[in-house]
Design a protein around this motif. Sequence first.
Motif, PDB file in Angstrom:
ATOM      1  N   HIS A  89      -5.253  -4.597   6.168  1.00 48.86           N
ATOM      2  CA  HIS A  89      -4.878  -3.500   5.281  1.00 48.86           C
ATOM      3  C   HIS A  89      -3.941  -2.557   6.032  1.00 48.86           C
ATOM      4  N   GLY A  90      -3.151  -1.830   5.296  1.00 47.00           N
ATOM      5  CA  GLY A  90      -2.290  -0.838   5.924  1.00 47.00           C
ATOM      6  C   GLY A  90      -1.904   0.248   4.948  1.00 47.00           C
ATOM      7  N   VAL A  91      -1.592   1.413   5.488  1.00 47.97           N
ATOM      8  CA  VAL A  91      -1.106   2.501   4.655  1.00 47.97           C
ATOM      9  C   VAL A  91      -0.130   3.345   5.458  1.00 47.97           C
ATOM     10  N   ALA A  92       0.995   3.647   4.854  1.00 48.87           N
ATOM     11  CA  ALA A  92       1.970   4.568   5.429  1.00 48.87           C
ATOM     12  C   ALA A  92       1.774   5.912   4.749  1.00 48.87           C
ATOM     13  N   LEU A  93       1.421   6.911   5.530  1.00 51.22           N
ATOM     14  CA  LEU A  93       1.196   8.259   5.010  1.00 51.22           C
ATOM     15  C   LEU A  93       2.458   9.072   5.262  1.00 51.22           C
ATOM     16  N   VAL A  94       3.045   9.593   4.193  1.00 50.03           N
ATOM     17  CA  VAL A  94       4.333  10.281   4.267  1.00 50.03           C
ATOM     18  C   VAL A  94       4.132  11.762   3.967  1.00 50.03           C
ATOM     19  N   ARG A  95       4.691  12.616   4.818  1.00 52.70           N
ATOM     20  CA  ARG A  95       4.543  14.060   4.609  1.00 52.70           C
ATOM     21  C   ARG A  95       5.486  14.523   3.496  1.00 52.70           C
ATOM     22  N   THR A  96       4.955  14.514   2.299  1.00 48.98           N
ATOM     23  CA  THR A  96       5.681  14.960   1.117  1.00 48.98           C
ATOM     24  C   THR A  96       4.637  15.311   0.071  1.00 48.98           C
ATOM     25  N   GLY A  97       5.050  15.613  -1.138  1.00 51.45           N
ATOM     26  CA  GLY A  97       4.088  15.928  -2.182  1.00 51.45           C
ATOM     27  C   GLY A  97       4.742  16.607  -3.361  1.00 51.45           C
ATOM     28  N   ASN A  98       3.981  16.714  -4.458  1.00 51.47           N
ATOM     29  CA  ASN A  98       4.557  17.344  -5.649  1.00 51.47           C
ATOM     30  C   ASN A  98       4.720  18.851  -5.501  1.00 51.47           C
ATOM     31  N   LEU A  99       4.196  19.426  -4.404  1.00 53.15           N
ATOM     32  CA  LEU A  99       4.462  20.845  -4.144  1.00 53.15           C
ATOM     33  C   LEU A  99       5.934  21.074  -3.822  1.00 53.15           C
ATOM     34  N   GLY A 152       0.776   1.519   0.521  1.00 51.00           N
ATOM     35  CA  GLY A 152      -0.257   0.744   1.181  1.00 51.00           C
ATOM     36  C   GLY A 152      -0.228  -0.712   0.791  1.00 51.00           C
ATOM     37  N   PHE A 153      -0.878  -1.551   1.617  1.00 51.07           N
ATOM     38  CA  PHE A 153      -0.946  -2.983   1.308  1.00 51.07           C
ATOM     39  C   PHE A 153      -2.319  -3.528   1.664  1.00 51.07           C
ATOM     40  N   THR A 154      -2.682  -4.631   1.021  1.00 43.30           N
ATOM     41  CA  THR A 154      -3.896  -5.382   1.310  1.00 43.30           C
ATOM     42  C   THR A 154      -3.550  -6.856   1.226  1.00 43.30           C
ATOM     43  N   ALA A 155      -4.001  -7.632   2.222  1.00 40.99           N
ATOM     44  CA  ALA A 155      -3.654  -9.053   2.245  1.00 40.99           C
ATOM     45  C   ALA A 155      -4.717  -9.842   2.984  1.00 40.99           C
ATOM     46  N   LEU A 156      -4.836 -11.117   2.632  1.00 41.91           N
ATOM     47  CA  LEU A 156      -5.615 -12.027   3.443  1.00 41.91           C
ATOM     48  C   LEU A 156      -4.926 -12.186   4.788  1.00 41.91           C
ATOM     49  N   LYS A 157      -5.710 -12.452   5.815  1.00 35.16           N
ATOM     50  CA  LYS A 157      -5.169 -12.517   7.169  1.00 35.16           C
ATOM     51  C   LYS A 157      -3.988 -13.479   7.271  1.00 35.16           C
ATOM     52  N   GLU A 162       3.785 -12.137   5.428  1.00 27.75           N
ATOM     53  CA  GLU A 162       4.604 -12.131   4.207  1.00 27.75           C
ATOM     54  C   GLU A 162       4.435 -10.822   3.436  1.00 27.75           C
ATOM     55  N   VAL A 163       3.194 -10.378   3.293  1.00 24.60           N
ATOM     56  CA  VAL A 163       2.926  -9.162   2.530  1.00 24.60           C
ATOM     57  C   VAL A 163       3.472  -7.932   3.257  1.00 24.60           C
ATOM     58  N   MET A 164       3.379  -7.923   4.567  1.00 22.71           N
ATOM     59  CA  MET A 164       3.915  -6.788   5.322  1.00 22.71           C
ATOM     60  C   MET A 164       5.432  -6.707   5.210  1.00 22.71           C
ATOM     61  N   THR A 165       6.083  -7.842   5.027  1.00 22.05           N
ATOM     62  CA  THR A 165       7.536  -7.823   4.797  1.00 22.05           C
ATOM     63  C   THR A 165       7.856  -7.157   3.464  1.00 22.05           C
ATOM     64  N   VAL A 166       7.078  -7.492   2.429  1.00 19.45           N
ATOM     65  CA  VAL A 166       7.252  -6.827   1.130  1.00 19.45           C
ATOM     66  C   VAL A 166       6.992  -5.329   1.274  1.00 19.45           C
ATOM     67  N   PHE A 167       5.916  -4.980   1.961  1.00 20.75           N
ATOM     68  CA  PHE A 167       5.563  -3.579   2.229  1.00 20.75           C
ATOM     69  C   PHE A 167       6.712  -2.861   2.928  1.00 20.75           C
TER      70      PHE A 167
END
Length: 721
Positions: A89-99, A152-157, A162-167
């Motif tokens: 699993h992975g997630v990129a947290l970006v410092r932004t927001g609707n504020l 974020g992404f979720t993939a089988l090992k 491949e999924v991280m390339t799409v991400f």
Amino acid sequence: MNRLTIVSLFVSAAAALAQTAPPNAPAQTPRPAPPRASASAKPAAGAPSYKDLKFPPLRPISIPKVERATLPNGMRLYLLEDHEIPMVHGVALVRTGNLFDPQDKIGLAQFTGTVLRTGGTAAKTGDQIDQQLEDVAASVESEIGETSGSVGFTALKENAPEVMTVFHDLLTAPEFRQDKLDLTKSQFRSAISRRNDNPPTVAAREFESVVYGRDNPYGWQESYATINAITRSDLQGFYKRYFFPKNVMLAVWGDFDSAQMKSQVEKLFADWTIEQPQVPAFPQVTAKDSSGVYLAVKPDLTQTFFTVGGLGGELRDKDFPALEVLADILGGGFHSRLMEIVRSRMGNAYNISANWGASYDHPGLFRVSGSTGTLSTVDTIAAILKEVDRIRTSEVTDEELKTAKESALNGMVFAYDTRTKTLQRILSYEYYGYPPDFINQFQKALADVTRADILRVAKEHIDPAKLAIVALGNPNGFSKPLDSLGKPVKSIDLTIPEPTSTSASSATSVAQGKQLLAAAQEAVGGAAKLAAVKDFVETAQMNATNPNVHVEETIKWVAPNLLREENSFPGRKVSVYTDGKSGWIASGAASQALGGPAAKQANGDLFRSYIGLLLSDRAETRTVNAIDTHALEITDKSGNIVRLILDPTTHMPQSVSYDATTVTGAPPIVQETYSDFRDIGGIKVPFKVTLTQNGQPYADFTITDFKINTGLTADEIQKRP
């Protein structure tokens, strides 16, 4: 080229010509309710009681070891191995927001977060990416909330590379396709039209606007005008400002070797080297006097939905642990004071709860919320105010403190019961500048809360005179007027302004729109040849996928605004005629005047007819407005709206999208995609049209014949069967 996108409208209208409605079905006799267990039932003699159970004290939450690194491009990387299941699993947290939304384009951040994923990349559409991920049981999702964005992404090992390339491709180079922006706008417009339908949500929303204020990002909300003003270039600009490596924290966890994963991520993002100035701080919440009684009138309600409260605090506040325990004692469940007094003793509140809200970087909201019968509205709110005052004047009992603390501490166990949950919380703490061991600090602070702490924080942080009281209901049913609570009542206006267009326009955008339409006219054969078309007759076959329907269709059009549609369904033929103002619908030999949704659909089909649409700049009742470098919006004074997308290179019409007409429910957004262009009298006409509804496949049209200037007359086209 018009399309019967919702054929059921015409079928239903035609069916009404030949038959009457069936009689109402007989009412069913309700089944008797099963017997309830007695609340006073006692356990069998000698059976142990749950009160006799003994549990050891909770251990400190275990913080897993997280590998940290900063990549050459400045992106911060967090890795956590977890070999329990073969997933990554992975997630990129970006410092932004609707504020950071501009006030005239509220919704921009959320649009950006949505279309970043659905719009796909330059190489693949979002739909193609959906299929690719579905084939390997993976997902990639994106969103932007109040103070953060994430991809974020979720993939089988085995599929992780491949999924991280799409991400990577979506995170670093999204396309923000216009059709997906149009779809998102349609979904938002539908949500706005229904935003007063759910009373608890309305009461909560209006309470937030009252306490935070309607003149700042914490209290304002989207409107038709603000979302209509958002363009594809706005999404691209918002993305460019906030999505760059040094503004991203990337966490990856799962079944992998950390050293290998670090090398893989570093190589994957080596090409992402964009630089931008440091992102500014989020706007601050300014404390203001929001005290008073506020009423939003909904005459159809038999209950009153209410919220009482004010500003809460931040998670890092030293008093937050005690305030969380206080809120639980006040209204945290069946054991709470408000539940006992307002519901059990008075019996006039359907539900009630209290919460001391705390956000990571700005004050949350303290609120007591619930609903009550209309008649008992004032008595219920008065009882709440009395109980809020009582918790400020005398210490809570030992039993109340013990129960509330156990509830809070046990809740932490479930919040951190996996390494994944703990990592995500650690990532949030670092994102907002909290110490790495804040989890343990907070757990200890909760355990140390005393009765004296509860009384102190109640006195310091809750002032009944400064609370806001927001009620949603029918005041005609109140047993006492709201001003008997001792404060004047201020009205809340729930009116939703009607939309006039789906995009903001200006003299510049209108001029650009006409230029784009002129380029499209030239691409299909020239404005002169289009204007020389006096009539056309089109025959086509439609195959719908849901429901599965096959339709033979003949379209007859006479310039400038006469349209006849003849549709042969299995066992039925339906004909419709309109001149944009009036018309008729016929099934067999029976016919009647065209009206209601069927009339709106037929007039929309006339408005979107291929030849007429391309000549919209010559119609005085129409406005052509550029909404992007290769997209324009065409509207008329009857409320018809269509978005026309052109091929960026050839300027050929690529697709049109619009809100379909329905009998009930939110109108779906329909997209017609053109292909298989053929030359008919010097004009390029699409012989294949693919339809989607809300992004899902709906139908295919295959044109079997298209003739222009056949000599068709107005008398012939409007003659009833």
